[in-house]
Write a protein that holds these residues in place. Structure first.
Motif, short mmCIF file in Angstrom:
data_model
loop_
_atom_site.label_atom_id
_atom_site.label_comp_id
_atom_site.label_asym_id
_atom_site.label_seq_id
_atom_site.Cartn_x
_atom_site.Cartn_y
_atom_site.Cartn_z
N ARG A 28 7.68 14.41 -9.53
CA ARG A 28 8.11 13.10 -9.05
C ARG A 28 6.96 12.38 -8.34
NH1 ARG A 28 12.58 11.80 -4.25
NH2 ARG A 28 11.52 9.90 -3.55
N VAL A 29 6.26 13.11 -7.47
CA VAL A 29 5.16 12.49 -6.72
C VAL A 29 4.09 11.98 -7.67
CG1 VAL A 29 3.26 13.01 -5.15
CG2 VAL A 29 5.58 13.78 -4.60
N VAL A 30 3.75 12.82 -8.62
CA VAL A 30 2.69 12.42 -9.56
C VAL A 30 3.13 11.19 -10.34
CG1 VAL A 30 1.46 13.14 -11.65
CG2 VAL A 30 1.68 14.71 -9.71
N ALA A 31 4.37 11.18 -10.78
CA ALA A 31 4.85 10.03 -11.56
C ALA A 31 4.83 8.75 -10.72
CB ALA A 31 6.26 10.31 -12.07
N GLU A 32 5.25 8.89 -9.48
CA GLU A 32 5.27 7.71 -8.61
C GLU A 32 3.86 7.19 -8.37
OE1 GLU A 32 7.94 9.43 -5.29
OE2 GLU A 32 8.21 7.27 -5.14
N ILE A 33 2.98 8.10 -8.05
CA ILE A 33 1.61 7.68 -7.70
C ILE A 33 0.87 7.18 -8.94
CG2 ILE A 33 -0.61 8.57 -6.89
CD1 ILE A 33 0.91 10.22 -4.85
N GLU A 34 1.14 7.78 -10.07
CA GLU A 34 0.47 7.30 -11.29
C GLU A 34 0.86 5.84 -11.57
OE1 GLU A 34 1.30 9.46 -14.85
OE2 GLU A 34 -0.36 8.50 -15.94
N ALA A 35 2.15 5.55 -11.46
CA ALA A 35 2.58 4.17 -11.69
C ALA A 35 1.90 3.23 -10.71
CB ALA A 35 4.11 4.09 -11.56
N HIS B 44 9.52 -0.58 -5.47
CA HIS B 44 8.76 0.67 -5.60
C HIS B 44 7.52 0.61 -4.73
CE1 HIS B 44 6.23 -1.61 -8.38
NE2 HIS B 44 7.33 -1.94 -9.06
N GLY B 45 6.77 1.68 -4.72
CA GLY B 45 5.67 1.80 -3.78
C GLY B 45 4.65 0.69 -3.88
N TYR B 46 4.27 0.35 -5.07
CA TYR B 46 3.27 -0.72 -5.24
C TYR B 46 3.79 -2.04 -4.70
CZ TYR B 46 0.21 -4.06 -7.60
OH TYR B 46 -0.64 -5.08 -7.87
N GLU B 47 5.06 -2.34 -5.00
CA GLU B 47 5.64 -3.58 -4.49
C GLU B 47 5.69 -3.59 -2.96
OE1 GLU B 47 8.79 -4.90 -8.01
OE2 GLU B 47 9.47 -3.69 -6.32
N ILE B 48 6.03 -2.47 -2.40
CA ILE B 48 6.11 -2.39 -0.93
C ILE B 48 4.74 -2.67 -0.32
CG2 ILE B 48 6.54 -0.83 1.01
CD1 ILE B 48 8.66 0.54 -0.79
N ALA B 49 3.72 -2.04 -0.90
CA ALA B 49 2.36 -2.25 -0.39
C ALA B 49 1.94 -3.71 -0.56
CB ALA B 49 1.39 -1.32 -1.10
N GLN B 50 2.29 -4.29 -1.69
CA GLN B 50 1.94 -5.69 -1.93
C GLN B 50 2.62 -6.61 -0.92
OE1 GLN B 50 -0.77 -5.53 -3.88
NE2 GLN B 50 -0.01 -7.17 -5.21
N GLY B 58 -2.80 -10.53 4.71
CA GLY B 58 -4.01 -9.74 4.55
C GLY B 58 -4.61 -9.23 5.84
N VAL B 59 -3.86 -9.36 6.93
CA VAL B 59 -4.41 -8.89 8.21
C VAL B 59 -4.55 -7.37 8.20
CG1 VAL B 59 -3.95 -8.69 10.67
CG2 VAL B 59 -3.60 -10.87 9.49
N PHE B 60 -3.55 -6.70 7.70
CA PHE B 60 -3.71 -5.25 7.59
C PHE B 60 -3.36 -4.78 6.19
CE2 PHE B 60 0.82 -4.92 8.11
CZ PHE B 60 1.14 -5.81 9.13
N ASP B 61 -4.03 -3.72 5.84
CA ASP B 61 -3.92 -3.19 4.50
C ASP B 61 -3.60 -1.70 4.63
OD1 ASP B 61 -3.99 -2.82 1.87
OD2 ASP B 61 -6.10 -3.30 1.58
N VAL B 62 -2.47 -1.35 4.14
CA VAL B 62 -2.02 0.03 4.30
C VAL B 62 -2.72 0.93 3.30
CG1 VAL B 62 -0.01 1.55 4.15
CG2 VAL B 62 0.21 -0.73 5.11
N GLY B 63 -3.18 2.04 3.77
CA GLY B 63 -3.69 3.04 2.84
C GLY B 63 -2.54 3.51 1.98
N GLU B 64 -2.63 3.17 0.70
CA GLU B 64 -1.42 3.26 -0.12
C GLU B 64 -1.00 4.69 -0.40
OE1 GLU B 64 -1.26 0.36 -3.18
OE2 GLU B 64 -2.59 -0.98 -2.11
N PRO B 91 5.59 2.36 -17.20
CA PRO B 91 6.30 3.61 -16.87
C PRO B 91 7.50 3.33 -15.96
CG PRO B 91 4.34 3.41 -15.52
CD PRO B 91 4.33 2.24 -16.46
N ARG B 92 8.37 4.30 -15.89
CA ARG B 92 9.49 4.17 -14.95
C ARG B 92 8.96 4.30 -13.53
NH1 ARG B 92 12.92 9.77 -14.77
NH2 ARG B 92 11.17 11.17 -14.39
N ARG B 93 9.71 3.71 -12.61
CA ARG B 93 9.25 3.69 -11.22
C ARG B 93 10.38 4.12 -10.30
NH1 ARG B 93 4.68 0.36 -11.50
NH2 ARG B 93 4.58 -0.71 -13.50
#
Lengths: 416, 129
Positions: A28-35, B44-50, B58-64, B91-93
Motif C-alpha cells: 500500500r505504501v509503495v503504491a501510494e508513494i509511487e502515484a 490523496h497525498g499529492y493533492e493534500i501537499a498541493q 508557498g510560504v511553507f513546503d511540506v516534505g512530502e 494509477p489508483r490512489r
C-alpha cells in the motif's frame, strides 16, 4: 539532484526492501508513494524539466526514503503492540466472563463447576433464613433452588483471581481502554463470590451453648442453641464490628448453628461448643437468628478472627428488663400475620422500657414460629402510663414495616 | 479528547521555510494543517501537499515523504479514513477524508490555535504605557 536510471524506481525499491512493514502494508505504501512521485514528476515536466530531471526532482521533494521507512515502521510497531494488548485484554475479558458465569452458576447442583454439597451439609432449619435465602430482594445475585444449599465455586475462584490479576496488569499498562468493562466484570465476579460466602450455612441446630455475662448483671443462659456466625472479619467495616447489621451479616458472614459445624481453625477454637469467648460487645442491635422458636442474637464474640454470635432463646426465665435506647430483635411473631407472598418483611416496632413493677417478659414463644423478624427500639417508658396487661398490646407499638428492599429504612424510626 | 491525544505525539515534519516562517514554528502543527485541508474535501497525498502549498501561498513546503506516516497515524487514530480510488487516467490512489472524530479534533485544534496566536500576539505587541 542526482540524475540516474529512474530515481523513482530506485526510491520505491528502497521502500520495498524494508521488511519492517508487513507485506500488505508495504504494498500500500509503495503504491501510494509511487502515484505521488509520478504526479510530482509530471508537474515538473509540465514546468519544462526533462523526464529524468523531473523524476529526480520528485524524489528530492520526498526526502530520504530511509526516513520515511523509519517513520512508517515505528508507526506499525506501535500498532502491533496495541494489537497484542488488545488480544491480551480480550482473552482476560473472556476468562472473566467465564469465571463470573461459573460463580453465578455454581449454585446449581450438577453443574460441572460446582462442588456438590457434602454429606454433612444440611439445609438450615429456619424458615426465616430459608425465606431470606429465597427472597430475591435480599440478594444481589442469587437464584437458589434450595435454601442452605452449599455453594462452592469450584475452580471458578482461582480462575477468576488469576484472570483478575492479569486484567489488572493489562489495565496498568494500557490505561483506560477497558477500565469500565473491567469494573463491570469485577462487580459481577465479586457479587458471585460474595453470594457464595453469604449463603453458606451449616448443619441443623444442635444442643449445647455457653453462658455469657449479662450486661445488666447476672447470667444470661442460652437455651440449647448457639448460632455461630463466621465472618470475614478482615472485610468487615470497623463500624460493623462494633455493631453488626443484618446487611453486614448477609454480606460478610457465614452462619453455623453449632460450633461443630465450623471447620478448620475455627473448629479448633470451638471444641464442643465450650470455649472461653471474648465478649466484643453487647450489640445495640441484635439480629434475627436461625431458630425454631423465638430467638435472637444476644452477644457477639470474637474467637481468633472469627466473629461468633451467641443465640439466645426466648422465653428466658429471667429476661432482662427492656432498657431504653437498646434494640432487640425477636422472631416471636406468627408469620402469617405479616408475610406477603411468602416474602419476609422486616417489621419495625417500638418497644417501651419495662415499667417499674410491670411485666418484663415478652409473651411465651410456644406456638410461635420463626419467620418474621421484629426490630425493637426500646423507648423510655411513658410517664403516667398505667402498667400494661398485655405485652404485645402495650409494650410493642408497630410503627412501620416493609419488605427489605430499596427504600426500606435501615434504622428503626425514632421514638417519641 | 481525541485531538489532544493524537496531537501531542511527536510530529516529524520536514518544513522548508521560504524566508518568512522558520520550520520550528510549524513543527507540531502539521496535523492541524492536514486536517484543515481535508476539511475542504477528501484527497490523496499529492493533492493534500498541493493544497498546503497553495493555501500557504508557498510560504511553507511540506516534505512530502513525511506526509504519509502522518496520514497513516491519523488513520490509525480514526481521525481520517481512506480508501482506494481508481484513477481515470493513471494509477489508483489512496484518498483520505476526515471522519467525525476528525471534525471534532479539528475544531478543538482550531480553538487551541486561536488561543495560542492571540496570546503570542499579545506578548509580542509593544507595551503601551
Amino acid at each position: 539532484v542526482t540524475i540516474g536510471a529512474d530515481p523513482i524506481a530506485a526510491y520505491l525499491d528502497s521502500l520495498r526492501r524494508d521488511r519492517r512493514l508487513p507485506r500488505r502494508r508495504r504494498r500500500r505504501v509503495v503504491a501510494e508513494i509511487e502515484a505521488h512521485l509520478r504526479d510530482l514528476a509530471a508537474e515538473a515536466e509540465a514546468r519544462g524539466l526533462p523526464p529524468a530531471e523531473a523524476a529526480a526532482w520528485a524524489v528530492s521533494q520526498f526526502g530520504e526514503g530511509q526516513l520515511v521507512a523509519d517513520q512508517l515502521a515505528e508507526l506499525h510497531h506501535h500498532r502491533g503492540r496495541r494489537a497484542s494488548q488488545l488480544l491480551a485484554v480480550s482473552v482476560s475479558v473472556a476468562g472473566m466472563v467465564l469465571a463470573a458465569t461459573a460463580g453465578l452458576l455454581g449454585v446449581r447442583d450438577g453443574h460441572p463447576l460446582t462442588q456438590l454439597p457434602s454429606a454433612q451439609a444440611a439445609f438450615i432449619h429456619s424458615p426465616t433464613l430459608a425465606k431470606i435465602a429465597t427472597t430475591p430482594a435480599y440478594w444481589s445475585c442469587q437464584n437458589l433452588k434450595e435454601p442452605g444449599e452449599m455453594v462452592n465455586p469450584g475452580f471458578a475462584g482461582p480462575v477468576g483471581c488469576t484472570v483478575t490479576v492479569q486484567f489488572q496488569q493489562v489495565r496498568s499498562q494500557r490505561g483506560t481502554v477497558f477500565e469500565q468493562m473491567l469494573k463491570v466484570f469485577e462487580f459481577v465476579f465479586s457479587s458471585a463470590n460474595r453470594r457464595r460466602l453469604t449463603v453458606r450455612v451449616f448443619g441443623p441446630l444442635a444442643s449445647g451453648g455457653v453462658q455469657a455475662g449479662n450486661p445488666n448483671g447476672g447470667v444470661y443462659p442460652h437455651y440449647g442453641q448457639q448460632l455461630a456466625v463466621r465472618c470475614l472479619q478482615s472485610k468487615l467495616p470497623a463500624a460493623a464490628v462494633r455493631s453488626l447489621t443484618v446487611s453486614d451479616l448477609r454480606r460478610y458472614c457465614t452462619i453455623a448453628t453449632t460450633p461443630k459445624a465450623l471447620s478448620g481453625p475455627q473448629r479448633k477454637q470451638l471444641p464442643g461448643g465450650r470455649v472461653v469467648l471474648r465478649l466484643l460487645h453487647w450489640p445495640k442491635t441484635v439480629f434475627v437468628s436461625a431458630g425454631a422458636g423465638c430467638s435472637e442474637i444476644s452477644a457477639v464474640f470474637s474467637v481468633n478472627r472469627t466473629v461468633v454470635a451467641s443465640l439466645l432463646e426466648w422465653p428466658d426465665p429471667a429476661p432482662p428488663p427492656l432498657t431504653a435506647g437498646t434494640h432487640v430483635v425477636s422472631t416471636c411473631v406468627y408469620p402469617g400475620d405479616f408475610a406477603i407472598d411468602g416474602a419476609v418483611p422486616v417489621i419495625r416496632v417500638v418497644a417501651v422500657a419495662s415499667p417499674p413493677g410491670g411485666p418484663t417478659q415478652p409473651p411465651d414463644a410456644v406456638g410461635m414460629a420463626a419467620g418474621i423478624s421484629l426490630v425493637y427500639r426500646v423507648a423510655p417508658y411513658p410517664a403516667n402510663q398505667a402498667h400494661p396487661t398485655s405485652w404485645r398490646a402495650t409494650y410493642v407499638r408497630m410503627v412501620s414495616w416493609c419488605i427489605r428492599a430499596p427504600g426500606c429504612p435501615t434504622n428503626p424510626p425514632s421514638v417519641r | 479528547v481525541i485531538g489532544s491525544r493524537y496531537l501531542v505525539r511527536r510530529c516529524r515534519v520536514s518544513v522548508v521555510a521560504t524566508g518568512r516562517v522558520s520550520g520550528d514554528v510549524l513543527r507540531g502543527h502539521l496535523d492541524l494543517l492536514v486536517l484543515a485541508v481535508l476539511d475542504e474535501g477528501g484527497g490523496h497525498g499529492y493533492e493534500i501537499a498541493q493544497r498546503l502549498r497553495e493555501r500557504s501561498e508557498g510560504v511553507f513546503d511540506v516534505g512530502e515523504g513525511t506526509l504519509y506516516p502522518l496520514l497513516h497515524r491519523l488513520e490509525r487514530d480514526h481521525v481520517v479514513a481512506s480508501r482506494w480510488q481508481e484513477g481515470t487516467a493513471g494509477p489508483r490512489r489512496r484518498v483520505y477524508r476526515l471522519t467525525g472524530a476528525g471534525q471534532e479534533a479539528l475544531a478543538a485544534r482550531r480553538g487551541e490555535w486561536a488561543v495560542l496566536t492571540q496570546s503570542v500576539e499579545r506578548v509580542l505587541r509593544p507595551a503601551t504605557s
